[in-house]
Design an enzyme around this catalytic site. Structure first.
Site, PDB file in Angstrom:
ATOM      1  CB  SER A 118      76.998 -47.221 -30.396  1.00 32.01           C
ATOM      2  OG  SER A 118      75.901 -46.811 -31.186  1.00 32.01           O
TER       3      SER A 118
ATOM      4  CE1 TYR B 286      75.029 -51.993 -28.212  1.00 34.08           C
ATOM      5  CE2 TYR B 286      74.353 -49.875 -29.130  1.00 34.08           C
ATOM      6  CZ  TYR B 286      75.208 -50.964 -29.127  1.00 34.08           C
ATOM      7  OH  TYR B 286      76.244 -51.026 -30.030  1.00 34.08           O
TER       8      TYR B 286
END
Length: 248
Positions: free
Chosen positions: A144, A157
């Site tokens: 990401s 995350y």
């Protein structure tokens, strides 16, 4: 050679392939000639919907259930795919979870889940892919752009996705002589239902304005990049590609 010709006859496993960008990518690859295996963790109804959708578009697809962090289940999935299709050429690892919250308040049980699914799951799937892929194959993992955006609330995350990026070049080097590439795609905000869920128009407009291109990414922006890495992009290896329109 067209994309459909590049994918013809090749077998791809897409983990997390029944939702989000995994599902979008599975559909894109099926439309371009790949025989697709969509992996899912537990939602059989969603898996059936995905298979019906891709089949209706003329694609070849089956669904296989396996927890990506369970090495026995993942190995069994590869066994089934090899028995059914004769081998595996590409693995797209899109499975992951994304609980968010500031570090000071973050539930450590959620952290353990993140580490298990996003890091252990990537390791387990890549380990099997490294053992099983045929020559000319490709491993493509999803990370990401949050690893560069560094937005508050995404500490845990982002840490797991940074680990995914760290694996790519090392595994690529470990596979020397096998003609198998290993790369990572790191999307920014993509215009999927999951992105829009729970966001005000003000937030959507602000995020859309961040890239110089002045828009959110579209699912095909990511899927097309994955297809390139799976097929003609053979000289890209061990890299992380940030797909965010230049927002960072």
């Amino acid at each position: 050679m067209s994309e459909a010709e590049q994918g013809a006859g090749r077998v791809v496993i897409v983990t997390g392939g029944t939702r989000g960008m995994g599902r979008e990518t599975a559909g894109y690859l099926a439309r371009n000639g790949y025989r697709v295996v969509v992996n899912y963790a537990g939602n059989e109804a969603q898996a059936n919907e995905t298979v019906e959708e891709i089949t209706a578009g003329g694609g070849t697809v089956v669904a296989k259930r396996a927890d990506v962090a369970d090495e026995v289940a993942v190995s069994a999935m590869f066994d089934e795919v090899e028995a059914e299709f004769g081998g595996v050429d590409v693995v797209v690892h899109a499975a992951g979870v994304m609980p968010v919250g500031p570090m000071v308040d973050f539930d450590l049980a959620q952290l353990d889940r993140l580490l298990n699914v996003n890091i252990r799951g990537t390791y387990v799937v890549n380990q099997q892919a490294a053992k099983r892929l045929r020559s000319g194959g490709a491993i493509i993992n999803f990370s990401s752009s949050i690893t560069r955006f560094s937005r508050p609330g995404y500490t845990a995350y982002a840490a797991t996705k940074g680990a995914v990026q760290a694996m790519a070049l090392i595994l690529a080097r470990e596979l020397r002589g096998r003609d198998i590439t290993v790369n990572v795609v790191a999307p920014g905000p993509i215009a999927t239902p999951l992105f829009f869920e729970g966001k005000s128009q003000e937030v959507i407009d602000r995020i859309s304005a961040e890239p110089p291109l002045g828009r959110l990414g579209e699912p095909d922006d990511v899927s097309g990049t994955v297809a390139f890495l799976a097929g003609p992009g053979r000289w890209i290896n061990g890299q992380t590609l940030f797909i965010n329109g230049g927002a960072i």
